[in-house]
Design a protein around this motif. Sequence first.
Motif, PDB file in Angstrom:
ATOM      1  N   GLN A 151       0.798  -0.932  -0.370  1.00 22.30           N
ATOM      2  CA  GLN A 151      -0.286   0.215   0.297  1.00 22.30           C
ATOM      3  C   GLN A 151       0.639   1.457   0.127  1.00 22.30           C
ATOM      4  OE1 GLN A 151      -2.459  -0.089   3.592  1.00 22.30           O
ATOM      5  NE2 GLN A 151      -0.207  -0.611   4.906  1.00 22.30           N
ATOM      6  N   SER A 193      -2.989   4.988  -1.350  1.00 17.49           N
ATOM      7  CA  SER A 193      -3.924   3.617  -2.642  1.00 17.49           C
ATOM      8  C   SER A 193      -4.758   2.837  -2.313  1.00 17.49           C
ATOM      9  CB  SER A 193      -2.355   3.125  -3.281  1.00 17.49           C
ATOM     10  OG  SER A 193      -1.568   2.163  -2.167  1.00 17.49           O
ATOM     11  N   ILE A 214      -2.603  -2.978  -3.628  1.00 18.59           N
ATOM     12  CA  ILE A 214      -1.794  -3.132  -4.684  1.00 18.59           C
ATOM     13  C   ILE A 214      -1.271  -4.732  -4.941  1.00 18.59           C
ATOM     14  CG2 ILE A 214       0.497  -2.743  -6.974  1.00 18.59           C
ATOM     15  CD1 ILE A 214       0.449  -0.068  -4.638  1.00 18.59           C
ATOM     16  N   TYR A 228      -0.382  10.434  -7.189  1.00 16.20           N
ATOM     17  CA  TYR A 228       0.439   9.325  -7.006  1.00 16.20           C
ATOM     18  C   TYR A 228       0.194   8.308  -8.052  1.00 16.20           C
ATOM     19  CZ  TYR A 228       3.886   5.638  -5.346  1.00 16.20           C
ATOM     20  OH  TYR A 228       4.960   5.360  -5.285  1.00 16.20           O
ATOM     21  N   THR A 229       0.950   8.389  -8.995  1.00 16.45           N
ATOM     22  CA  THR A 229       1.474   7.005  -9.874  1.00 16.45           C
ATOM     23  C   THR A 229       2.253   5.549  -9.332  1.00 16.45           C
ATOM     24  OG1 THR A 229       3.370   7.803 -10.651  1.00 16.45           O
ATOM     25  CG2 THR A 229       1.611   9.411 -11.810  1.00 16.45           C
ATOM     26  N   TYR A 230       1.549   4.416 -10.258  1.00 19.90           N
ATOM     27  CA  TYR A 230       2.089   3.438  -9.204  1.00 19.90           C
ATOM     28  C   TYR A 230       1.430   2.190 -10.362  1.00 19.90           C
ATOM     29  CZ  TYR A 230      -2.512   2.891  -7.486  1.00 19.90           C
ATOM     30  OH  TYR A 230      -4.439   2.089  -7.292  1.00 19.90           O
ATOM     31  N   GLU A 234      -0.163  -1.772 -11.518  1.00 27.68           N
ATOM     32  CA  GLU A 234      -0.568  -2.071 -11.128  1.00 27.68           C
ATOM     33  C   GLU A 234      -1.146  -3.533 -11.878  1.00 27.68           C
ATOM     34  OE1 GLU A 234      -2.390  -4.029  -8.761  1.00 27.68           O
ATOM     35  OE2 GLU A 234      -3.914  -3.219  -8.344  1.00 27.68           O
ATOM     36  N   VAL A 245      -3.681   8.065  -8.154  1.00 29.95           N
ATOM     37  CA  VAL A 245      -4.637   8.739  -7.375  1.00 29.95           C
ATOM     38  C   VAL A 245      -4.406   9.993  -7.136  1.00 29.95           C
ATOM     39  CG1 VAL A 245      -5.285   6.571  -6.371  1.00 29.95           C
ATOM     40  CG2 VAL A 245      -2.804   7.611  -5.421  1.00 29.95           C
ATOM     41  N   TRP A 292      -7.774  10.221  -0.489  1.00 28.74           N
ATOM     42  CA  TRP A 292      -7.770  10.154  -1.875  1.00 28.74           C
ATOM     43  C   TRP A 292      -8.423   9.500  -2.851  1.00 28.74           C
ATOM     44  CZ3 TRP A 292      -2.157  10.701  -3.913  1.00 28.74           C
ATOM     45  CH2 TRP A 292      -1.193  12.104  -2.450  1.00 28.74           C
ATOM     46  N   PRO A 341      -8.178   5.163  -7.758  1.00 28.47           N
ATOM     47  CA  PRO A 341      -7.056   5.413  -9.054  1.00 28.47           C
ATOM     48  C   PRO A 341      -8.172   4.925 -10.108  1.00 28.47           C
ATOM     49  CG  PRO A 341      -7.109   2.875  -7.944  1.00 28.47           C
ATOM     50  CD  PRO A 341      -8.095   3.858  -6.845  1.00 28.47           C
TER      51      PRO A 341
END
Length: 555
Positions: free
Chosen positions: A332, A352, A355, A397-399, A401, A418, A427, A430
Amino acid sequence: MRRVILVTTILIMATMIPVGLIKAAPRDPVGPPDRRSGFYSFESFSETIPSGSSGPGRGTIAGVVCVTSTSTQPSDFAGNYLLNCDGVGPHNETTIAVNPNNAANIIAGSHSYLLSVQGNTLTAHIIAAAYASSDGGTSWTNVHPPLGSWQFTGDPVMFFDGVGRAYFVNLGDHEGQSGAYTNVSVIAQRSDDGGLTWTDPVTVAAGAGAVSPGGLQVVIFNDKPWGTADTTGGPRANWVYVTYTRFLFVHNSYIESPIYFSRSSDGGKTWSVPKEISGSSSTLCTQQVDSSGGASRCDENQFSQPVVAADGTLYVSFFNEQNPASTDFRDQVLVVKSTDGGTTWSGPYAASPIIHDGANDYPLNSDGRQRLTGCAYRVNASGALAADPTNSSRLYYTYTENQTPGTAGPTQTDIMVVRSDNGGATWSSPIVVNSSAANQVYSWAAVDGNGFLRVGYVDHNRPPVGAQTCVYGYTLSTATSVPAAAFTHSNAETGLSIASNSRWFGQNTRFIGDYTNVAVGPDGFVWMDWTDMRQDTTFLGVTRKDQDAVGMKKP
């Protein structure tokens, strides 16, 4: 099932000698390797070298190495900027920054592997190299900053303060005996001439003990630093902030990995005593390897990143794997914040959902690291925190998945984003940045002067090249509205990277770095750099694709 922490040391090795492997005590007898360790996880670099072979020497360790330019770089890089020119060897794990007072001054960095062959022994001396341009990218000076007393540096991070001083944050360590590396520390250097020359390194956070094939007794192993500066012109103007993960091992057992913080108010000359900032939460961090520090302490973290909002508030994001709702070590994203330059902190806040990046969410490569279908290079889900300069309460925030979790694949990884509009307290759900069916990883984010989110990432949505299984480029996605809700996409590369025909880390390369980077200049252009694999290189009679640090700018 809980995770086993692995730290792999291969900075110097003899041919065919096994890689030193250090296992911390697991939470449970079975677990996957830690997919997030950085500096000591370049994976096996050894190869069979014919007796009597000779190869390139180590080259110069410190000083200006060479200059490359758009007029002298190989023609297959036309339209992009080749940053490195310091000889044969991989260049990966890239970082980039633009002077906020001078759009023509760009600095970048990467690992540089200085290779030497003595008989049948291959030595890979790894340092962090710097690249500087003062003419908007037409030419680049490739610099090896002074090492001081350190013998190796890595995990490069670059940024500017508000008056145009450049900073280069790395890990540094000393070579010990029999493959041991000691006092793995966070170090920082400064440049007052746009990145052409650098000060000797100053220790931000000292490590302790030796990382070696023989095991660990008491070791403080610092990892994955990141830094930023306050460029707002406010009361803490030009203060410099660094965060990092502090791994603690005792008698060969992993104990904890909280996020630590240090700051400098004198241009990086001196640094505050590091302190833990990742906090505690009775709902977010209840899984514990060692609860002696508190049953809700958030102390199993990695990939921290500090950013400064328009009002001077300091935010730090990081990955955490202690949420009781997670299974198989899924991460997370947590965020903490400080309104007084890091003296006091609030949070953590959950940025987030859980994930899908856990033990059973990806296929594994031959090193036991998570990979994409058809590729062998290791991947992680981490991305980047970005503050909106036009709205001091807005963060993104980018991530990454994986939409099809499972060890059998095929992987379907998307870049997600997000948003918080209240200073990180809550938040949004996403949204997908790019809905193509191809894999996307290693995102970074920045917000331009008009409030538009810009996201760069390694993108496999590229045409096939013969029978190659792992081909990628680099994409810049731009939000079409403020706040971000949808995106347009633009290819940054002018040549495709063929990772499955690599000269380094196996023919289907197992390592290209753990992150890329984007930065917005004062003219609104976005700069990005990545590990590029378009060019052939020949080493010890074998010709396949190189690893180069390559840059590009986009409006």
